[in-house]
Design a protein around this motif. Structure first.
Motif, short mmCIF file in Angstrom:
data_model
loop_
_atom_site.label_atom_id
_atom_site.label_comp_id
_atom_site.label_asym_id
_atom_site.label_seq_id
_atom_site.Cartn_x
_atom_site.Cartn_y
_atom_site.Cartn_z
N ASP A 1 0.85 -1.17 0.00
CA ASP A 1 0.00 0.00 0.00
C ASP A 1 0.89 1.24 0.00
OD1 ASP A 1 -2.55 -1.00 -0.15
OD2 ASP A 1 -2.67 -1.42 1.99
N ILE A 2 0.45 2.25 -0.72
CA ILE A 2 1.27 3.44 -0.90
C ILE A 2 1.54 4.14 0.43
CG2 ILE A 2 1.28 5.74 -1.97
CD1 ILE A 2 -0.23 4.42 -4.34
N GLY A 3 0.56 4.11 1.33
CA GLY A 3 0.73 4.77 2.63
C GLY A 3 1.82 4.11 3.46
N LEU A 4 1.87 2.79 3.44
CA LEU A 4 2.89 2.07 4.20
C LEU A 4 4.27 2.36 3.62
CD1 LEU A 4 3.92 0.01 6.25
CD2 LEU A 4 3.30 -1.80 4.66
N GLN A 5 4.35 2.35 2.30
CA GLN A 5 5.62 2.65 1.64
C GLN A 5 6.09 4.06 2.02
OE1 GLN A 5 5.40 2.96 -2.56
NE2 GLN A 5 7.60 2.90 -2.85
N ARG A 6 5.13 4.99 2.09
CA ARG A 6 5.49 6.35 2.43
C ARG A 6 6.00 6.41 3.87
NH1 ARG A 6 0.93 10.73 2.46
NH2 ARG A 6 0.50 9.65 4.38
#
Lengths: 538, 386
Positions: A330-335
């Motif tokens: 998920d993009i949020g976790l990566q961020r």
């Protein structure tokens, strides 16, 4: 410890440390990646529950960043941690670590604090008794006694909140905390609310004015944290420090016989007793994701291990970005993972000193934990300097003498002193000049309370976050000092959320709240895995 | 293709690349701002523009929408992650619709993806999402270039679209396949779009050529420009929710986030498709909608956005957008209602001099038909017809 061999061959005599290329190995219930303390603890829990568990470590040694190493001729030092302060007592009990050889050479260490002014204060290892010692001023005594009582009570209450997995979903922290507070007595809830938001400096200034007690407690708060004591939420760092337990004593410090490696050895024996298949030098290339579930791991040699549970006890960058891959996150976790920019770290230094202690006072002090507490102003300045990437002039220094604490480690006509210094600028690739500057700053800070110390140095060994990371084949950022507790909660809940991947659990350094050898996240990850496993099996 | 809600409070909207052309075609001189770009609301009359689209071919300036050229070895994987559109399985020339979801499985925006070549995609979004796109591209071999403002975008749709394009010498622009190439010395891309339920073509070309191409199409005489107000009717008839109006995109201040299912768009985010951002969270939310966005046809003649929707005398939701539909001879509307309400006996509470309640019925749109078929395939059929 250093001579311990890696496990080659299981009870069938089959060589297990190498999996032949392109072989797909099944029949495994759980795979644990990472042979550090958390990985060993997680594997031991899983194995103990009857799961066929395989533990794979990238390096040839078991133990991760905590390892014994010859630091000077004939002198073995221990990398990683030199004291145990936050080792989870439930892990000790549940994994039966005392039976597996864990032994404390000294527990409930007294602490001697040294100040810039030349003052010296001694604290009992039992923090509830701290006020009874060495304070001339009765007012200070009473203030400290009342304060310690409050702090220990609050830390005990908050202990569950400092565990990883305490906050399962991102964004839930506030609600969970409110819920926890609603369970507290109204008076304590009000105090907690006030303390949660406050900076340590503010609270301590109100309680202790400008005396040495403020400097002392500020140093304990700021030690190994990236949050300067003037920042909001920083008081939580002290609560979290005193919430930790070693040998069942809240806020206590202990020296394990043989150093922190003996904790690793005990964990390893616990894992072996639980029939965990420990494979060193077996680097993992990727974690297999099938649908939204984990399927196993691919090894660097091309082999594959298949299992419905994978526990990652390695840093989050490796686990999520390298082994799972950004494309499946998920993009949020990566961020959350890529947005981290560590600025502060601690350093370890082990120093071999010539000669033996001449007087009784020194000899007594060598049996204690020694802390140099810079003045609050110097400490604030140190954080500013370190953030700007410069080596501060004055550092908080925590020192212990393994050779004095542990009879088994005693040396002939020499002493080993182990030092942890903070705050220092975080450097992913420190150069020789930076190392020399850090070495000088640490020695200067030690000189402040042990004049003439430098003249007795026979050898010294400096170890920075980047060195620990290199030894554990990890991302250096994972070994930088942790940010304030609120941000740690957010990161911890993000990484322990496993990105929603079924059967995948994370207990790397990012999962842990605060510094120190704890094993709490390994325990939490294993328990979460077991719950899901039993649910699936039922 | 759906425009986002207008941003009434934008100061000094920028002219779109086609502005000079559309301004000269505008008789009504009624403008609004979309994403900070000047967009015509009405050119001549709403009903006239609506009729042109239904019977001939309408031209719409689509310059206000956000466009990205996505290049790179992992462009397909990136778009498959960023949106729910099946980018990986698109052949060159194919396009797909999808949604952009956040980590919690809530809708951030609608999306359209067209594959122009093996490693070049065109991504069209109602609103720009530069930060989300940049974050999503980390760790992947892909470059997403924001080309909004650098290119003119002209939508042509209606039954005579093919004829109009052929007359203008744009034969290679097809209503089924996306293509890029040089047309009479001008570098262009053309991709199929849908406006309402009507197929059409979107022509994308360098802004320096905007007037040339506009003139070339207009001089053949068969097309007429269409403004936002007439497009709104087509949108409501087709049943496409408008971001910022029918739902607040997740992550916007004050958003009460919606899942695809709650917007009636579950068919755009099927869980059995390859990985996309938010899918794991969505799996946990599937089948548990709290709200529903429905299309209502209302027996009344006045606009009533914001009016309460009642069932058995109790309020269950509100009208989020509505317009008079010449085709249905009724007000048609989107209503955001409690998922627990069911049946077809809705009433709308009407304020003003003619205070009272008017009956409202569900009606099937192109979009809700897709959702119904999808739900049927999933073994969870909901019949919207009466």
């Amino acid at each position: 410890m250093s001579n311990q061999k890696n496990p080659i061959g299981d009870k069938d005599g089959r060589e297990k440390s190498k999996t032949s290329a392109h072989l797909i190995e099944g029949g495994i219930d759980a795979i644990v990646i990472g042979a550090g303390a958390e990985g060993l603890a997680a594997a031991a829990y899983l194995g103990k529950a009857g799961l066929h568990t395989v533990l794979v470590g990238a390096g040839p040694e078991i133990g991760g960043r905590i390892a014994a190493r010859e630091i000077a001729s004939g002198v073995d030092g221990v990398d990683g941690e030199h004291l145990v302060t936050v080792l989870d007592p439930e892990v000790i009990a549940e994994l039966d670590l005392y039976r597996h050889g864990l032994e404390f050479a000294a527990r409930r260490l007294d602490t001697t604090y040294f100040f810039e002014s030349g003052n010296v204060l001694r604290f009992d290892g039992d923090l509830a008794q701290a006020a009874l010692l060495s304070l001339d001023n009765d007012d200070d005594c009473e203030a400290l006694e009342a304060f310690m009582g409050e702090v220990l009570e609050m830390s005990a209450f908050l202990r569950p909140a400092f565990r990883p997995f305490a906050f399962p979903a991102a964004g839930d922290q506030q609600r969970k905390l409110e819920k926890a507070l609603s369970g507290a007595a109204p008076e304590m809830a009000a105090r907690l609310r006030q303390y949660l938001l406050s900076s340590a400096d503010e609270i301590l200034r109100n309680r202790f004015g400008d005396g040495p007690l403020r400097a002392l407690l500020l140093a304990e708060t700021a030690f190994r944290s990236a949050a300067a004591p003037g920042e909001p939420f920083s008081f939580l760092s002290l609560l979290r420090r005193y919430a930790g337990e070693a040998a069942g004593l809240q806020g206590a410090a202990a020296y394990p016989k043989g150093g922190a490696v003996s904790v690793i050895a005990a964990l390893r024996r616990a894992a072996q007793a639980a029939k965990v298949d420990v494979r060193a030098a077996t680097p993992v290339k990727s974690i297999l994701i099938e649908g939204d579930k984990v399927g196993g791991v691919t090894l660097a040699d091309g082999g594959q291990l298949r299992a419905p549970i994978v526990v990652a006890a390695i840093d989050a960058d490796q686990a999520y970005l390298k082994m799972i891959g950004a494309g499946l996150l998920d993009i949020g976790l990566q961020r959350a993972l890529t947005a981290r920019k560590p600025e502060i770290s601690s350093a370890r230094m082990q120093i071999v000193l010539k000669g033996v202690a001449q007087d009784d006072a020194t000899r007594r002090n060598m049996m204690r934990r020694l802390v140099y507490a810079p003045s609050p102003e110097a400490l604030t300045k140190a954080f500013i300097e370190a953030r700007a990437g410069r080596v501060p002039e004055r550092l908080i220094v925590e020192a212990v003498f393994p050779t004095a604490l542990d009879e088994g480690a005693a040396l002939d006509k020499r002493q080993l002193i182990s030092v942890m210094a903070h705050p220092l600028p975080f450097d992913a690739e420190p150069d020789a000049a930076r190392r020399e500057a850090i070495r000088t700053a640490i020695l200067d800070s030690i000189e402040m309370f042990a004049a003439g110390f430098s003249g007795r140095i026979e050898a010294d060994d400096l170890r920075l976050a980047a060195d620990e990371a290199a030894a554990a084949k990890a991302n250096p950022a994972a070994y930088a000092a942790k940010p304030d507790v609120l941000r740690q909660w957010a990161l911890s809940s993000a990484v322990t959320g496993s990105g929603g991947i079924g059967g995948f659990y994370f207990c790397g350094p990012e999962a842990q709240i605060g510094a120190g050898l704890s094993c709490a996240s390994g325990r939490a990850a294993a328990r979460a895995a077991l719950r899901a496993y039993r649910k699936g099996a039922a | 293709m759906i425009f986002p809600a207008e941003d009434f409070f934008a100061d000094a909207p920028r002219p779109t690349p086609l502005y000079a052309a559309v301004a000269s075609a505008s008789e009504a001189n009624l403008w609004t701002s979309v994403n900070g770009w000047t967009t015509a609301r009405i050119y001549s009359s709403v009903s006239g523009e609506y009729e042109t689209a239904k019977s001939a071919a309408a031209l719409a300036d689509l310059g206000a929408l956000a466009r990205y050229a996505v290049r790179g070895r992992e462009a397909a994987a990136f778009l498959g992650r960023l949106t729910t559109a099946p980018a990986v399985s698109l052949q060159v020339g194919e396009s797909a619709r999808g949604l952009m979801l956040d980590d919690q499985g809530h809708v951030i925006d609608l999306a359209e993806v067209s594959r122009l070549s093996e490693d070049l995609f065109l991504l069209t979004l109602p609103t720009p999402h530069a930060r989300h796109i940049a974050l999503g591209a980390r760790g992947l071999d892909v470059a997403a270039e924001d080309i909004s403002g650098q290119v003119a975008a002209l939508g042509v749709f209606g039954p005579q679209t093919a004829g109009v394009l052929a007359a203008a010498g744009l034969k290679s622009a097809s209503e089924t396949l996306a293509a890029s190439g040089i047309l009479r010395g001008v570098e262009t891309a053309a991709r199929p779009i849908q406006f309402g339920a009507m197929p059409g073509v979107e022509l994308i070309f360098p802004k320096e050529e905007a007037l040339t191409i506009w003139e070339r199409i207009m001089r053949r005489g068969a097309g007429a420009p269409i403004g936002l107000d007439a497009l709104e009717i087509l949108r409501l008839e087709a049943g496409g929710p408008r971001p910022g109006l029918d739902f607040t995109p997740a992550g916007k201040p004050g958003a009460s986030p919606r899942t695809p299912e709650e917007l009636g768009l579950a068919h755009l985010a099927p869980l059995d498709r390859g990985w996309f951002n938010g899918r794991r969270a969505l799996r946990a939310l599937a089948g548990k909608p709290r709200r529903r966005l429905i299309s209502l046809s209302i027996d009344d003649e006045q606009s009533m956005a914001g009016a309460a929707v009642l069932q058995d005398g109790k309020p269950v939701g509100r009208i989020t957008s509505c317009a008079w539909s010449p085709a249905r001879k009724r007000i048609i509307a989107f209503a955001d209602i409690d998922a627990a309400s069911h049946g077809n006996n809705y009433e709308i509470s009407v304020a003003g001099p003619a205070e009272g309640r008017v009956p409202a019925k569900l009606f099937e749109t192109a979009e809700s038909a897709l959702a119904r078929v999808f739900a049927g395939v999933q073994g969870n059929s909901t019949d919207f017809r009466r």
